[in-house]
Design a protein around this motif. Structure first.
Motif, mmCIF file in Angstrom:
data_model
loop_
_atom_site.group_PDB
_atom_site.id
_atom_site.type_symbol
_atom_site.label_atom_id
_atom_site.label_comp_id
_atom_site.label_asym_id
_atom_site.label_seq_id
_atom_site.Cartn_x
_atom_site.Cartn_y
_atom_site.Cartn_z
ATOM 1 N N HIS A 441 31.168 -22.171 -10.289
ATOM 2 C CA HIS A 441 30.217 -22.826 -9.395
ATOM 3 C C HIS A 441 29.579 -21.902 -8.375
ATOM 4 C CE1 HIS A 441 31.388 -26.520 -11.256
ATOM 5 N NE2 HIS A 441 32.657 -26.261 -11.007
ATOM 6 N N SER A 442 29.988 -20.628 -8.359
ATOM 7 C CA SER A 442 29.365 -19.705 -7.404
ATOM 8 C C SER A 442 29.555 -18.257 -7.854
ATOM 9 C CB SER A 442 29.966 -19.907 -6.011
ATOM 10 O OG SER A 442 31.332 -19.561 -6.034
ATOM 11 N N LEU A 443 28.879 -17.368 -7.123
ATOM 12 C CA LEU A 443 28.934 -15.937 -7.429
ATOM 13 C C LEU A 443 29.515 -15.207 -6.224
ATOM 14 C CD1 LEU A 443 25.215 -15.677 -8.671
ATOM 15 C CD2 LEU A 443 27.240 -15.896 -10.130
ATOM 16 N N LYS A 444 29.937 -13.933 -6.447
ATOM 17 C CA LYS A 444 30.289 -13.081 -5.309
ATOM 18 C C LYS A 444 29.356 -11.889 -5.333
ATOM 19 C CE LYS A 444 35.164 -14.129 -4.772
ATOM 20 N NZ LYS A 444 36.503 -13.684 -5.106
ATOM 21 N N GLY A 445 29.069 -11.339 -4.156
ATOM 22 C CA GLY A 445 28.154 -10.206 -4.133
ATOM 23 C C GLY A 445 28.471 -9.233 -3.032
ATOM 24 N N GLU A 446 27.838 -8.029 -3.128
ATOM 25 C CA GLU A 446 27.931 -7.076 -2.022
ATOM 26 C C GLU A 446 26.518 -6.616 -1.677
ATOM 27 O OE1 GLU A 446 30.630 -4.266 -3.790
ATOM 28 O OE2 GLU A 446 29.013 -3.215 -4.825
ATOM 29 N N VAL A 447 26.333 -6.381 -0.387
ATOM 30 C CA VAL A 447 24.982 -6.058 0.070
ATOM 31 C C VAL A 447 24.616 -4.633 -0.330
ATOM 32 C CG1 VAL A 447 23.549 -5.763 2.130
ATOM 33 C CG2 VAL A 447 25.086 -7.717 1.927
ATOM 34 N N VAL A 448 23.396 -4.447 -0.819
ATOM 35 C CA VAL A 448 22.907 -3.101 -1.130
ATOM 36 C C VAL A 448 21.592 -2.894 -0.381
ATOM 37 C CG1 VAL A 448 23.930 -2.945 -3.438
ATOM 38 C CG2 VAL A 448 21.693 -3.999 -3.187
ATOM 39 N N THR A 449 21.218 -1.640 -0.171
ATOM 40 C CA THR A 449 19.906 -1.428 0.458
ATOM 41 C C THR A 449 18.859 -1.541 -0.630
ATOM 42 O OG1 THR A 449 20.651 0.840 0.402
ATOM 43 C CG2 THR A 449 20.274 -0.118 2.578
ATOM 44 N N PRO A 450 17.744 -2.179 -0.314
ATOM 45 C CA PRO A 450 16.762 -2.473 -1.367
ATOM 46 C C PRO A 450 16.167 -1.198 -1.983
ATOM 47 C CG PRO A 450 15.919 -3.085 0.810
ATOM 48 C CD PRO A 450 17.333 -2.695 0.999
#
Ligand code: SAH
Ligand code: SF4
Ligand code: F3S
Length: 450
Positions: A441-450
Motif C-alpha cells: 500500500h505504500s513505497l519508501k524513498g530517499e531524497v536525491v538532488t534533482p
C-alpha cells in the motif's frame, strides 16, 4: 462564552468538503470547532448511506449520543448528509434526542437553523430542488491549518457539481444528492485562485460524476458552453497550481477530449480513478452502467497510449443480484487484464429505494464474502507487483507530513512514499526521491538532488 461544535464526517470526499463548508458557516455564526465530542455544545454527524454498514455506524453513534445528552442536556445534535436526506422525519421519530436533520442541499444555511429551544421537537430541513444552484461560497483559506489532525492546507477539495442523474440500479446517490447540477465555472475558477494564492499547491475537483460536468444544465456555462475537459484546462492554468486531480468518474462519460488532457496538461496528475464495478456485460447491464467491458477496456488502452505512466484505480461490487460464478470470474479476468494499481471493493448491499433492492436472485452473504476475499487477495498481489515497478526510479514527492515521528508524501500517481530520515521540509514542498522499497500500500524513498 463562545459555543463549540464537533463534526464527524462519514463517507466520501464530497462529504468532507461539505463538512468544511458547515464548519466555515458555523464559524461566521460565532461557533468554534473542537476536536472533542464530549462536552461540545453542538455535535454534527455528516453521514453516508452508500452501504447498509455506513448507515449502521451512524445509528450506533446516535445511540451513544442519546446517553451523552443525558449527561450534557444543553448539547444539540445535528444529523447532516446522505442519511439525513434519505431518512428525514424518520430520524427524529426514532431518535427524539436529535435536534436538527439537515439535507445535502441545505448545509450552507446550517447556522440559521440552529436556533432551537431545549426540549423542542427536532427540526427537519431536507428540501431537494431539481433546479438547485450551488451557492457561491468563498473558502476560508486558513481553515485546514487550524485543525490539529490535518497536515496543513496545501491540498484542498473544490466541489464542481452536485447530484447524479445516472441511476445505477444499486446506488442511493441520485436520491440523497438529487439531480445533477454543475457549478458556475467562474465560481470554481475564483475559488481555486483564492486557494492557490493562499499557498494551496494541490486541488482535487469533486463530484459524483465529474466527466459530465456542464452537460445537464446551463448554470455551468455562463455565456459559453463548457464541458469537463475545458473546465480542467481553465483550472490547470491557475498560476502556482502544482497538482490537479479529480474524482469521481463514470466511464461512460470518459471521452477522447478528456483522454487527451492527460499528457497535454502539465499539472494534471497521471492518475485516474475509473470505477468499473463488474467485469461481466450482463451484470453491467443490470447495474445500468451503460458501457460494456470492451468499451471500458478501449478507454483504458487509449488512456495508457496517451499517458503511459498513468496509475489506474477502480471500484468493484461483488455479489450483485444474479451474479453467477462465471460473471464473477469475468471480474477476476478484468483485474488480470487491467492490472489496477489499486482498488476499492465492496459486497453488494441493498439500499432502500433503489431498483436493485427489488431484484430477485440475491447472493448469499457467504458467497459474497468468499468472492470479495478472492478479489482483494489478487488485487493486493498485483498492487505489490505494480509498486515494485517503481523501485529504483526517481519521483517527485509532495510532502504531506514532516515531523520527528513521521515523514511522508505522495507521488503525482497518488502513491504514498515514506522517508526514514527527518527532512528539512514542510507540507506542500516537493522533493525528488529515489524509490528504495515497495510494499502493498505504500513505497519508501530517499531524497536525491534533482
Ligand atoms: N460516482 C461513482 C461512485 C460513487 S459511490 C461512480 O459512478 O462510479 C462509491 C462506490 O461505492 C461505487 O463505485 C460502488 O463501487 C460502491 N457502491 C455504491 N452503491 C453500493 C451498494 N449498494 N452496495 C455496494 N457497494 C456500493
Ligand atoms: Fe451512483 Fe452511478 Fe451516480 Fe456513481 S454514477 S453516483 S454509482 S448512480
Ligand atoms: Fe456516501 Fe453520500 Fe458520498 S452516500 S459516498 S456520503 S454522496
Amino acid at each position: 462564552m463562545q459555543k463549540t461544535f464537533f463534526i464527524k464526517t462519514f463517507g466520501c470526499q464530497m462529504n468532507e468538503r461539505d463538512s468544511e463548508i458547515m464548519a466555515q458557516s458555523l464559524g461566521s455564526e460565532g461557533y468554534v470547532e473542537t476536536m472533542e465530542m464530549e462536552g461540545a455544545d453542538l455535535v454534527i454527524l455528516n453521514t453516508c448511506s452508500i452501504r447498509a454498514k455506513a448507515e449502521q455506524k451512524v445509528m450506533s453513534l446516535l445511540g451513544y449520543l442519546r446517553k451523552q445528552k443525558q449527561k450534557y442536556p444543553a448539547m444539540k445534535i445535528c444529523v447532516a448528509g446522505c442519511v439525513a436526506q434519505q431518512e428525514g422525519d424518520r430520524i427524529v421519530a426514532r431518535m427524539p434526542h436529535v435536534d436538527l436533520v439537515i439535507g445535502t442541499q441545505n448545509i450552507y444555511g446550517i447556522g440559521k437553523y440552529l436556533n432551537i429551544k431545549n426540549g423542542a421537537a427536532g427540526k427537519v430541513v431536507t428540501s431537494l430542488a431539481d433546479s438547485y444552484v450551488i451557492p457561491k461560497f468563498l473558502p476560508d483559506v486558513k481553515q485546514k491549518e487550524k485543525k490539529e489532525d490535518t497536515e496543513g492546507g496545501f491540498s484542498r477539495f473544490v466541489t464542481i457539481m452536485q447530484g447524479c442523474n445516472n441511476y445505477c440500479s444499486y446506488c442511493v446517490v441520485p436520491y440523497t444528492r438529487g439531480r445533477e447540477v454543475s457549478r458556475k465555472i467562474s465560481d470554481i475558477a475564483e475559488e481555486v485562485k483564492i486557494l492557490v494564492q493562499s499557498g494551496v499547491k494541490e486541488i482535487t475537483l469533486l463530484g459524483q460524476n465529474v466527466n459530465s460536468y456542464g452537460k445537464t444544465n446551463p448554470v455551468a456555462s455562463g455565456d459559453e458552453k463548457y464541458n469537463f475537459s475545458r473546465l480542467l484546462r481553465v483550472v490547470a492554468e491557475t498560476s502556482g497550481l502544482e497538482r490537479l486531480r479529480f474524482t469521481t468518474s463514470n466511464p461512460k462519460d470518459l471521452d477522447d477530449e478528456l483522454i487527451d488532457c492527460f499528457g497535454t496538461i502539465d499539472n494534471l496528475c497521471p492518475q485516474f480513478h475509473l470505477p468499473v464495478q463488474a467485469g461481466s456485460d450482463s451484470v453491467l447491464k443490470r447495474m445500468n452502467r451503460k458501457y460494456s467491458v470492451k468499451e471500458y477496456l478501449g478507454k483504458v488502452d487509449r488512456l495508457r497510449e496517451r499517458c503511459p505512466e498513468i496509475a489506474l484505480t477502480t471500484d468493484i461490487i461483488v455479489g450483485f443480484p444474479g451474479e453467477s460464478d462465471a460473471d464473477f470470474q469475468q471480474t477476476m479476468d478484468l483485474l488480470e487484464t487491467v492490472r489496477y494499481h489499486g482498488s476499492f471493493s465492496f459486497k453488494y448491499s441493498d439500499r432502500p429505494g433503489t431498483r436493485a433492492s427489488g431484484f430477485g436472485d440475491k447472493i448469499e452473504e457467504s458467497v459474497k464474502s468468499e468472492r470479495l476475499a478472492r478479489f482483494q487477495k489478487r488485487q493486493d498481489e498485483i498492487s505489490l507487483e505494480r509498486n515494485r515497478e517503481y523501485v529504483g526510479t526517481c519521483k517527485k514527492v509532495m510532502i504531506e507530513k514532516c515531523s520527528e515521528k513521521e515523514t511522508r508524501g505522495r507521488t503525482d500517481t497518488n502513491h504514498i512514499v515514506h522517508f526514514e530520515n527527518v527532512l528539512s521540509c514542510g507540507p506542500g514542498d516537493i522533493v525528488h526521491a529515489r524509490i528504495t522499497f515497495a510494499g502493498q500500500h505504500s513505497l519508501k524513498g530517499e531524497v536525491v538532488t534533482p
